[in-house]
Scaffold this motif. Sequence first.
Motif, mmCIF file in Angstrom:
data_model
loop_
_atom_site.group_PDB
_atom_site.id
_atom_site.type_symbol
_atom_site.label_atom_id
_atom_site.label_comp_id
_atom_site.label_asym_id
_atom_site.label_seq_id
_atom_site.Cartn_x
_atom_site.Cartn_y
_atom_site.Cartn_z
ATOM 1 N N LEU A 31 -40.863 75.372 14.741
ATOM 2 C CA LEU A 31 -42.149 74.856 15.236
ATOM 3 C C LEU A 31 -43.126 74.594 14.088
ATOM 4 C CD1 LEU A 31 -42.532 77.182 18.356
ATOM 5 C CD2 LEU A 31 -42.336 74.683 18.407
ATOM 6 N N GLU A 32 -42.969 75.275 12.974
ATOM 7 C CA GLU A 32 -43.887 75.108 11.840
ATOM 8 C C GLU A 32 -43.335 74.225 10.726
ATOM 9 O OE1 GLU A 32 -47.105 75.905 11.249
ATOM 10 O OE2 GLU A 32 -46.967 76.370 13.378
ATOM 11 N N GLU A 33 -42.163 73.640 10.952
ATOM 12 C CA GLU A 33 -41.481 72.921 9.868
ATOM 13 C C GLU A 33 -42.389 71.889 9.187
ATOM 14 O OE1 GLU A 33 -36.926 72.566 10.284
ATOM 15 O OE2 GLU A 33 -37.770 70.586 10.639
ATOM 16 N N ILE A 67 -44.770 87.962 7.282
ATOM 17 C CA ILE A 67 -44.398 87.528 8.641
ATOM 18 C C ILE A 67 -43.973 88.721 9.497
ATOM 19 C CG2 ILE A 67 -42.888 85.942 9.909
ATOM 20 C CD1 ILE A 67 -42.729 84.517 6.956
ATOM 21 N N HIS A 68 -43.527 89.794 8.833
ATOM 22 C CA HIS A 68 -43.226 91.048 9.532
ATOM 23 C C HIS A 68 -44.507 91.562 10.191
ATOM 24 C CE1 HIS A 68 -42.248 95.336 9.959
ATOM 25 N NE2 HIS A 68 -40.974 95.024 9.786
ATOM 26 N N GLY A 69 -44.379 92.309 11.266
ATOM 27 C CA GLY A 69 -45.560 92.904 11.886
ATOM 28 C C GLY A 69 -46.232 93.895 10.955
ATOM 29 N N PRO A 70 -47.530 94.112 11.021
ATOM 30 C CA PRO A 70 -48.453 93.356 11.873
ATOM 31 C C PRO A 70 -48.764 91.977 11.274
ATOM 32 C CG PRO A 70 -49.665 94.939 10.530
ATOM 33 C CD PRO A 70 -48.212 95.124 10.206
ATOM 34 N N ASN A 71 -48.727 90.956 12.104
ATOM 35 C CA ASN A 71 -49.057 89.609 11.600
ATOM 36 C C ASN A 71 -50.199 88.959 12.393
ATOM 37 O OD1 ASN A 71 -47.792 88.496 13.936
ATOM 38 N ND2 ASN A 71 -45.789 88.710 12.923
ATOM 39 N N HIS A 72 -50.764 89.706 13.382
ATOM 40 C CA HIS A 72 -51.826 89.103 14.200
ATOM 41 C C HIS A 72 -53.083 88.783 13.391
ATOM 42 C CE1 HIS A 72 -52.442 93.498 14.466
ATOM 43 N NE2 HIS A 72 -53.704 93.183 14.354
ATOM 44 N N MET A 73 -53.205 89.419 12.180
ATOM 45 C CA MET A 73 -54.414 89.147 11.385
ATOM 46 C C MET A 73 -54.454 87.705 10.867
ATOM 47 S SD MET A 73 -52.120 91.196 9.650
ATOM 48 C CE MET A 73 -51.545 91.764 8.056
ATOM 49 N N PHE A 74 -53.347 86.995 10.994
ATOM 50 C CA PHE A 74 -53.333 85.595 10.544
ATOM 51 C C PHE A 74 -53.901 84.644 11.609
ATOM 52 C CE2 PHE A 74 -50.241 87.659 7.807
ATOM 53 C CZ PHE A 74 -50.637 87.191 6.562
ATOM 54 N N VAL A 75 -54.200 85.160 12.806
ATOM 55 C CA VAL A 75 -54.849 84.354 13.849
ATOM 56 C C VAL A 75 -56.190 85.032 14.153
ATOM 57 C CG1 VAL A 75 -54.753 83.561 16.235
ATOM 58 C CG2 VAL A 75 -52.667 83.580 14.848
ATOM 59 N N PRO A 76 -57.310 84.388 13.802
ATOM 60 C CA PRO A 76 -58.617 85.023 14.011
ATOM 61 C C PRO A 76 -58.786 85.469 15.466
ATOM 62 C CG PRO A 76 -58.844 83.000 12.733
ATOM 63 C CD PRO A 76 -57.419 83.051 13.185
ATOM 64 N N LEU A 90 -46.371 82.366 8.563
ATOM 65 C CA LEU A 90 -45.417 81.516 7.830
ATOM 66 C C LEU A 90 -46.153 80.403 7.077
ATOM 67 C CD1 LEU A 90 -42.603 80.477 7.069
ATOM 68 C CD2 LEU A 90 -42.497 79.349 9.312
ATOM 69 N N ARG A 91 -47.144 79.778 7.726
ATOM 70 C CA ARG A 91 -47.935 78.729 7.049
ATOM 71 C C ARG A 91 -48.604 79.312 5.808
ATOM 72 N NH1 ARG A 91 -49.607 77.432 12.366
ATOM 73 N NH2 ARG A 91 -51.625 78.451 12.132
ATOM 74 N N ALA A 151 -47.619 81.975 4.056
ATOM 75 C CA ALA A 151 -46.606 82.297 3.041
ATOM 76 C C ALA A 151 -46.119 81.029 2.343
ATOM 77 C CB ALA A 151 -45.434 83.048 3.681
ATOM 78 N N ASP A 152 -45.928 79.960 3.107
ATOM 79 C CA ASP A 152 -45.456 78.710 2.502
ATOM 80 C C ASP A 152 -46.436 78.219 1.432
ATOM 81 O OD1 ASP A 152 -43.520 76.223 2.787
ATOM 82 O OD2 ASP A 152 -45.573 75.440 2.692
ATOM 83 N N GLY A 153 -47.727 78.307 1.738
ATOM 84 C CA GLY A 153 -48.733 77.857 0.766
ATOM 85 C C GLY A 153 -48.638 78.627 -0.544
ATOM 86 N N GLU A 154 -48.440 79.935 -0.437
ATOM 87 C CA GLU A 154 -48.347 80.761 -1.646
ATOM 88 C C GLU A 154 -47.032 80.501 -2.388
ATOM 89 O OE1 GLU A 154 -50.730 82.515 -2.906
ATOM 90 O OE2 GLU A 154 -52.086 82.133 -1.237
#
Length: 268
Positions: free
Chosen positions: A28-30, A180-189, A203-204, A206-209
């Motif tokens: 979905l993020e490709e 991407i491992h939990g906890p990952n909810h902090m990436f969505v405000p 994932l978005r 991590a890809d940027g970094e």
Amino acid sequence: MVNMNDIVGTHDIVMITLDTLRYDAAILEESNCPNLCGSGSWEKRHTPGSFTYAAHHAFFGGFLPTPADTDKASHVRLFHSRNTGLKTHPNTWLFDTPDIVSGLAAEGYRTVCIGGVIFFTKKNPLAKVLPGYFQESYWRMTFGVTNPRSTEHQVNHAIKLLERTPLDQRLFLFLNVSAIHGPNHMFVPGARKDSVDSQRAALRYADGELGRLFDAFRQRGNPVFCLAFSDHGTAYGEDGYEGHRLAHETVWNVPYREFFLSPKGQSI
Ligand SMILES: [Zn+2]
């Protein structure tokens, strides 16, 4: 397919495990992951282990995720231990040691592990086992699952090591991405629970970094073979399952990619 015998000895090798990334989230993020997916799509594969410890032992033993199809003839392995008595493909690189990490070291590679999740923290004897495959291993609190900038810190560390590696020294860099491992909810405000959506956001990020890491390798100028894949997925309530270390399609299906990073100005 690539011929690993043309790669080992000439290329730097980068192996990145995107810990816990689900196959469906990756797909979905490709289009939003230009660094991991700029040269192609994720391949659907099956992991050899349902959680970090099991999966990474298999990977370091040369058992990468298997293509998710029934055509066994297409399941050509990149790495295989020598003298098993089994028939191997001509494109498979054979190693004489217990694992690919020491096998690459025997070929002159400097082997480096940059840890992420709990099995790489080196804080207790169990968490020293996976880093122990490598000549050098690194873990900091800032690389771990609770730090919202973990990949930035991991990549900064990798770039520093890269700058200190002579050009004629081949490098095997392993990086376990923890974001991407939990906890990952902090990436969505505002989100309070981990979900496929928050995995996608992680994932978005991590890809940027990772783009900075790939650029540093391109600047270095040596050809690089890069493997990027997940060690296992995770369930978010599907069929009643939560988490991983269990057998469910959300866990055993993983995204997999292999690609070359060309030195600046060249294409391979
Ligand atoms: Zn894992």
